[in-house]
Design a protein around this motif. Structure first.
Motif, PDB file in Angstrom:
ATOM      1  N   ALA A 102       0.830  -1.211   0.000  1.00 46.39           N
ATOM      2  CA  ALA A 102       0.000   0.000   0.000  1.00 46.39           C
ATOM      3  C   ALA A 102       0.862   1.256   0.000  1.00 46.39           C
ATOM      4  O   ALA A 102       0.573   2.213  -0.731  1.00 46.39           O
ATOM      5  N   VAL A 103       1.914   1.268   0.818  1.00 44.47           N
ATOM      6  CA  VAL A 103       2.742   2.470   0.893  1.00 44.47           C
ATOM      7  C   VAL A 103       3.547   2.648  -0.397  1.00 44.47           C
ATOM      8  O   VAL A 103       3.822   3.779  -0.828  1.00 44.47           O
ATOM      9  N   ARG A 104       3.913   1.539  -1.057  1.00 45.14           N
ATOM     10  CA  ARG A 104       4.591   1.642  -2.354  1.00 45.14           C
ATOM     11  C   ARG A 104       3.665   2.306  -3.375  1.00 45.14           C
ATOM     12  O   ARG A 104       4.077   3.194  -4.128  1.00 45.14           O
ATOM     13  N   LYS A 105       2.417   1.858  -3.392  1.00 46.61           N
ATOM     14  CA  LYS A 105       1.464   2.414  -4.357  1.00 46.61           C
ATOM     15  C   LYS A 105       1.173   3.876  -4.048  1.00 46.61           C
ATOM     16  O   LYS A 105       1.064   4.708  -4.955  1.00 46.61           O
ATOM     17  N   ALA A 106       1.055   4.197  -2.756  1.00 43.10           N
ATOM     18  CA  ALA A 106       0.798   5.588  -2.370  1.00 43.10           C
ATOM     19  C   ALA A 106       1.930   6.492  -2.834  1.00 43.10           C
ATOM     20  O   ALA A 106       1.699   7.616  -3.293  1.00 43.10           O
ATOM     21  N   ALA A 107       3.174   6.001  -2.704  1.00 44.24           N
ATOM     22  CA  ALA A 107       4.330   6.789  -3.150  1.00 44.24           C
ATOM     23  C   ALA A 107       4.332   6.965  -4.667  1.00 44.24           C
ATOM     24  O   ALA A 107       4.737   8.005  -5.187  1.00 44.24           O
ATOM     25  N   THR A 108       3.868   5.960  -5.373  1.00 45.60           N
ATOM     26  CA  THR A 108       3.821   6.035  -6.838  1.00 45.60           C
ATOM     27  C   THR A 108       2.748   7.010  -7.311  1.00 45.60           C
ATOM     28  O   THR A 108       2.936   7.722  -8.302  1.00 45.60           O
ATOM     29  N   LEU A 109       1.628   7.065  -6.563  1.00 44.13           N
ATOM     30  CA  LEU A 109       0.479   7.867  -6.991  1.00 44.13           C
ATOM     31  C   LEU A 109       0.369   9.197  -6.259  1.00 44.13           C
ATOM     32  O   LEU A 109      -0.645   9.889  -6.410  1.00 44.13           O
ATOM     33  N   ALA A 110       1.350   9.556  -5.455  1.00 44.53           N
ATOM     34  CA  ALA A 110       1.262  10.757  -4.614  1.00 44.53           C
ATOM     35  C   ALA A 110       0.857  11.982  -5.440  1.00 44.53           C
ATOM     36  O   ALA A 110       1.438  12.262  -6.487  1.00 44.53           O
ATOM     37  N   ASP A 111      -0.164  12.699  -4.949  1.00 38.56           N
ATOM     38  CA  ASP A 111      -0.632  13.905  -5.615  1.00 38.56           C
ATOM     39  C   ASP A 111      -0.737  15.023  -4.579  1.00 38.56           C
ATOM     40  O   ASP A 111      -0.553  14.795  -3.378  1.00 38.56           O
ATOM     41  N   ALA A 150      -5.886   4.245   2.098  1.00 37.65           N
ATOM     42  CA  ALA A 150      -6.933   4.783   1.231  1.00 37.65           C
ATOM     43  C   ALA A 150      -6.348   5.224  -0.108  1.00 37.65           C
ATOM     44  O   ALA A 150      -6.954   5.011  -1.165  1.00 37.65           O
ATOM     45  N   ALA A 151      -5.169   5.829  -0.070  1.00 37.28           N
ATOM     46  CA  ALA A 151      -4.527   6.280  -1.306  1.00 37.28           C
ATOM     47  C   ALA A 151      -4.190   5.110  -2.217  1.00 37.28           C
ATOM     48  O   ALA A 151      -4.206   5.243  -3.444  1.00 37.28           O
ATOM     49  N   PRO A 191      10.226   9.546   7.945  1.00 40.62           N
ATOM     50  CA  PRO A 191      10.791   9.063   6.678  1.00 40.62           C
ATOM     51  C   PRO A 191       9.760   8.405   5.761  1.00 40.62           C
ATOM     52  O   PRO A 191       9.932   8.403   4.538  1.00 40.62           O
ATOM     53  N   ILE A 192       8.681   7.875   6.346  1.00 41.84           N
ATOM     54  CA  ILE A 192       7.609   7.312   5.520  1.00 41.84           C
ATOM     55  C   ILE A 192       6.966   8.418   4.700  1.00 41.84           C
ATOM     56  O   ILE A 192       6.794   8.305   3.474  1.00 41.84           O
ATOM     57  N   ILE A 193       6.611   9.515   5.369  1.00 42.83           N
ATOM     58  CA  ILE A 193       5.956  10.631   4.694  1.00 42.83           C
ATOM     59  C   ILE A 193       6.895  11.272   3.674  1.00 42.83           C
ATOM     60  O   ILE A 193       6.494  11.579   2.544  1.00 42.83           O
ATOM     61  N   THR A 194       8.149  11.445   4.071  1.00 44.67           N
ATOM     62  CA  THR A 194       9.133  12.054   3.162  1.00 44.67           C
ATOM     63  C   THR A 194       9.263  11.238   1.880  1.00 44.67           C
ATOM     64  O   THR A 194       9.306  11.792   0.768  1.00 44.67           O
ATOM     65  N   ALA A 195       9.320   9.909   2.014  1.00 38.32           N
ATOM     66  CA  ALA A 195       9.470   9.043   0.842  1.00 38.32           C
ATOM     67  C   ALA A 195       8.225   9.080  -0.042  1.00 38.32           C
ATOM     68  O   ALA A 195       8.324   9.088  -1.276  1.00 38.32           O
ATOM     69  N   ILE A 196       7.041   9.116   0.573  1.00 35.63           N
ATOM     70  CA  ILE A 196       5.808   9.197  -0.224  1.00 35.63           C
ATOM     71  C   ILE A 196       5.782  10.498  -1.014  1.00 35.63           C
ATOM     72  O   ILE A 196       5.516  10.509  -2.221  1.00 35.63           O
ATOM     73  N   LEU A 197       6.071  11.601  -0.330  1.00 33.90           N
ATOM     74  CA  LEU A 197       6.037  12.903  -0.997  1.00 33.90           C
ATOM     75  C   LEU A 197       7.131  13.026  -2.054  1.00 33.90           C
ATOM     76  O   LEU A 197       6.972  13.763  -3.033  1.00 33.90           O
ATOM     77  N   GLY A 198       8.224  12.287  -1.860  1.00 32.75           N
ATOM     78  CA  GLY A 198       9.307  12.292  -2.840  1.00 32.75           C
ATOM     79  C   GLY A 198       9.112  11.280  -3.951  1.00 32.75           C
ATOM     80  O   GLY A 198      10.010  11.074  -4.778  1.00 32.75           O
TER      81      GLY A 198
END
Length: 240
Positions: A102-111, A150-151, A191-198
Motif C-alpha cells: 500500500a505504501v509503495r502504491k501511495a508513493a507512486t500515486l502521490a498527488d 486509502a490512497a 521518513p515514511i511521509i518524506t518518501a511518499i512525498l518524494g
C-alpha cells in the motif's frame, strides 16, 4: 458469583460514551494490577463499582472479548486473559503483508491532495506528541496509516488493518512510554511521509517496514515480559 474483589473508582459524570469509558477503566485496572488475569469477576460487580448500568458494561466486555482480553463464563462471570505474544506477532505479519504494498502504491500515486492530507496528519501527531497526549496521538497515528491505505485504493486492506489496530488498542498493546516516547514513535513516521512525498516507493516501503517491525517486536517483548530470547523465537516463527 465473583471470586475477585474489585476496588475501582466510580466513573466521573460525563456525556461521553459509557462503553468506551468502561473499556478504558478496565484497561487501567489491568495495567495497575487492580484486576488480575484468571480471577473471576461479574458484570454486576463491575457495574456497581463503576456506578453505571449493566448495559454499557456488557457492551464493553463484549468488545474486549472480541479482542481476546476477556473470557465470559456462566451466570454473567468473566475473567481477564492476557494477550499471547504469538497473537501480536500474527497481527503484525498481516499488517506487513498489507501495508508495504500500500505504501509503495501511495508513493507512486502521490498527488497534491494526498501530500496536504499527510502533512496535516503529521502536524497533528507532532502536536499530540509535544503535549504528551497518547490518546490523541494514537488517533492521528491511525489516521495517517489509514490515509496511506486509502490512497492505495484497496478498501478491503484498509478495513482489515483498521480492525487489527483496534484489536491491539483494546488489548492495551502500546509501546508509548514503556519502551519509547511519543516523540520516538512520531519520528519513525517522518521518513515514511518524506518518501511518499518524494515519490520514492522503495524508500517508503523500507521506512514502513522498519516502523512496523520495530513496533511489533517491542509489543511481543512486552507480552513475554522482557524475555528477549522467547520474543525473537516468536517473531521469527510467525513473521520471518
Amino acid at each position: 458469583m465473583a471470586d475477585g474483589v474489585l476496588e475501582l473508582d466510580p466513573l466521573p459524570s460525563s456525556t461521553g460514551r459509557r462503553m468506551e469509558q468502561v473499556i478504558t477503566a478496565v484497561r487501567a485496572a489491568i495495567d495497575h494490577g487492580r484486576m488480575q488475569p484468571g480471577v473471576k469477576y461479574s458484570v454486576y460487580q463491575l457495574a456497581d463499582v463503576l456506578g453505571v448500568s449493566r448495559t454499557p458494561v456488557r457492551e464493553a466486555l463484549l468488545r474486549l472479548e472480541e479482542a481476546g482480553l476477556v473470557k465470559f463464563e456462566a451466570r454473567q462471570g468473566f475473567r481477564i486473559v492476557l494477550p499471547q505474544p504469538q497473537e501480536i506477532a500474527e497481527i503484525f505479519a498481516v499488517r506487513l503483508a498489507l501495508e508495504l504494498p500500500a505504501v509503495r502504491k501511495a508513493a507512486t500515486l502521490a498527488d497534491p491532495a494526498l501530500a496536504q492530507a499527510l502533512a496535516e496528519q503529521q502536524r497533528l501527531m507532532h502536536s499530540a506528541a509535544a503535549a504528551d497526549d497518547e490518546s490523541s496521538f494514537a488517533h492521528h497515528d491511525l489516521g495517517l496509516h489509514d490515509l496511506i491505505l486509502a490512497a492505495a485504493g484497496n478498501n478491503c486492506s484498509r478495513a482489515i488493518v483498521k480492525s487489527l489496530r483496534e484489536t491491539t488498542r483494546l488489548l492495551g498493546a502500546s509501546t508509548a512510554e514503556a519502551t519509547r516516547t511519543l516523540h520516538d514513535i512520531d519520528r519513525e513516521h517522518d521518513p515514511i511521509i518524506t518518501a511518499i512525498l518524494g515519490r520514492d516507493p522503495d524508500g517508503a516501503e523500507a521506512a514502513m517496514r522498519a516502523h512496523l517491525v520495530n513496533t511489533g517486536k517491542l509489543l511481543v517483548q512486552q507480552a513475554v515480559r522482557g524475555d528477549h530470547d522467547r520474543a525473537d523465537v516468536v517473531w521469527k516463527t510467525i513473521v520471518n
